[in-house]
Motif scaffolding. Sequence first.
Motif, mmCIF file in Angstrom:
data_model
loop_
_atom_site.group_PDB
_atom_site.id
_atom_site.type_symbol
_atom_site.label_atom_id
_atom_site.label_comp_id
_atom_site.label_asym_id
_atom_site.label_seq_id
_atom_site.Cartn_x
_atom_site.Cartn_y
_atom_site.Cartn_z
ATOM 1 N N SER A 27 40.447 -29.970 -14.266
ATOM 2 C CA SER A 27 39.625 -30.724 -13.319
ATOM 3 C C SER A 27 39.755 -30.057 -11.954
ATOM 4 O O SER A 27 40.714 -29.328 -11.686
ATOM 5 C CB SER A 27 40.030 -32.194 -13.276
ATOM 6 O OG SER A 27 41.400 -32.328 -13.014
ATOM 7 N N CYS A 30 43.061 -30.433 -9.693
ATOM 8 C CA CYS A 30 44.303 -30.383 -10.462
ATOM 9 C C CYS A 30 45.078 -29.113 -10.097
ATOM 10 O O CYS A 30 44.689 -28.016 -10.483
ATOM 11 C CB CYS A 30 43.961 -30.407 -11.951
ATOM 12 S SG CYS A 30 45.304 -29.981 -13.050
ATOM 13 N N ASP A 56 35.685 -27.536 -17.832
ATOM 14 C CA ASP A 56 35.765 -28.561 -16.787
ATOM 15 C C ASP A 56 35.645 -29.931 -17.452
ATOM 16 O O ASP A 56 34.591 -30.290 -17.985
ATOM 17 C CB ASP A 56 34.652 -28.354 -15.761
ATOM 18 C CG ASP A 56 34.633 -29.428 -14.694
ATOM 19 O OD1 ASP A 56 35.709 -29.931 -14.316
ATOM 20 O OD2 ASP A 56 33.530 -29.783 -14.239
ATOM 21 N N ALA A 57 36.734 -30.671 -17.433
ATOM 22 C CA ALA A 57 36.782 -31.970 -18.113
ATOM 23 C C ALA A 57 35.743 -32.941 -17.575
ATOM 24 O O ALA A 57 35.131 -33.700 -18.337
ATOM 25 C CB ALA A 57 38.181 -32.571 -17.986
ATOM 26 N N GLU A 58 35.518 -32.915 -16.264
ATOM 27 C CA GLU A 58 34.582 -33.860 -15.649
ATOM 28 C C GLU A 58 33.137 -33.595 -16.064
ATOM 29 O O GLU A 58 32.327 -34.522 -16.102
ATOM 30 C CB GLU A 58 34.724 -33.797 -14.127
ATOM 31 C CG GLU A 58 36.095 -34.245 -13.660
ATOM 32 C CD GLU A 58 36.363 -33.910 -12.199
ATOM 33 O OE1 GLU A 58 35.440 -33.478 -11.482
ATOM 34 O OE2 GLU A 58 37.519 -34.081 -11.779
ATOM 35 N N SER A 59 32.821 -32.359 -16.388
ATOM 36 C CA SER A 59 31.458 -31.998 -16.780
ATOM 37 C C SER A 59 31.218 -32.124 -18.284
ATOM 38 O O SER A 59 30.093 -31.970 -18.739
ATOM 39 C CB SER A 59 31.150 -30.556 -16.357
ATOM 40 O OG SER A 59 31.229 -30.426 -14.966
ATOM 41 N N HIS A 60 32.284 -32.363 -19.036
ATOM 42 C CA HIS A 60 32.169 -32.434 -20.494
ATOM 43 C C HIS A 60 32.861 -33.691 -21.021
ATOM 44 O O HIS A 60 33.729 -33.633 -21.890
ATOM 45 C CB HIS A 60 32.777 -31.177 -21.126
ATOM 46 C CG HIS A 60 32.063 -29.928 -20.749
ATOM 47 N ND1 HIS A 60 32.326 -29.227 -19.604
ATOM 48 C CD2 HIS A 60 31.041 -29.291 -21.371
ATOM 49 C CE1 HIS A 60 31.527 -28.187 -19.535
ATOM 50 N NE2 HIS A 60 30.726 -28.203 -20.583
ATOM 51 N N LEU A 61 32.464 -34.838 -20.474
ATOM 52 C CA LEU A 61 33.145 -36.098 -20.804
ATOM 53 C C LEU A 61 33.066 -36.475 -22.279
ATOM 54 O O LEU A 61 34.043 -36.989 -22.839
ATOM 55 C CB LEU A 61 32.602 -37.229 -19.936
ATOM 56 C CG LEU A 61 32.996 -37.153 -18.456
ATOM 57 C CD1 LEU A 61 32.339 -38.283 -17.663
ATOM 58 C CD2 LEU A 61 34.501 -37.186 -18.289
ATOM 59 N N ARG A 65 36.418 -37.055 -24.407
ATOM 60 C CA ARG A 65 36.677 -38.330 -25.106
ATOM 61 C C ARG A 65 36.834 -38.101 -26.606
ATOM 62 O O ARG A 65 37.718 -38.679 -27.244
ATOM 63 C CB ARG A 65 35.551 -39.315 -24.835
ATOM 64 C CG ARG A 65 35.584 -39.840 -23.411
ATOM 65 C CD ARG A 65 34.471 -40.854 -23.157
ATOM 66 N NE ARG A 65 34.474 -41.258 -21.770
ATOM 67 C CZ ARG A 65 33.426 -41.168 -20.957
ATOM 68 N NH1 ARG A 65 32.259 -40.716 -21.408
ATOM 69 N NH2 ARG A 65 33.522 -41.548 -19.700
ATOM 70 N N THR A 72 44.814 -33.587 -17.323
ATOM 71 C CA THR A 72 44.576 -32.171 -17.108
ATOM 72 C C THR A 72 45.801 -31.583 -16.422
ATOM 73 O O THR A 72 46.420 -32.269 -15.601
ATOM 74 C CB THR A 72 43.317 -31.911 -16.255
ATOM 75 O OG1 THR A 72 43.447 -32.575 -15.001
ATOM 76 C CG2 THR A 72 42.061 -32.362 -16.973
#
Length: 107
Positions: A27, A30, A56-61, A65, A72
């Motif tokens: 993220s 981070c 990018d975790a925020e762009s691939h929710l 999930r 992260t």
Amino acid sequence: MDGQRLTAADLGLDGLGRRATLVQFSSAFCRPCHATRRVLGEVAAMVDGVVHAEIDAESHLALVRGLGVTATPTVLVLDAGGRVVRRAAGQPRRADVIAALGAAIPG
């Protein structure tokens, strides 16, 4: 999670490593993610056929999930066939990454 198979398409990548893939979920803010990027990049450069991919975790929710990523950095080590052989959260040590690759690369 161990044993689950992922494809390059599942991860939004062009391809997986010929021998193994180090998948890092990060993220933007981070701080340990920056150090993790460096360690994984260095290890991937040392071992032929190993690729480091940062997601990018925020762009691939939906992916995050679906894989149960809750922090992260989270690192997945995939073998050549995309099977998850190791998973870890937090900043890894270089020796631990190399040991995890040992489980992913036969011989």
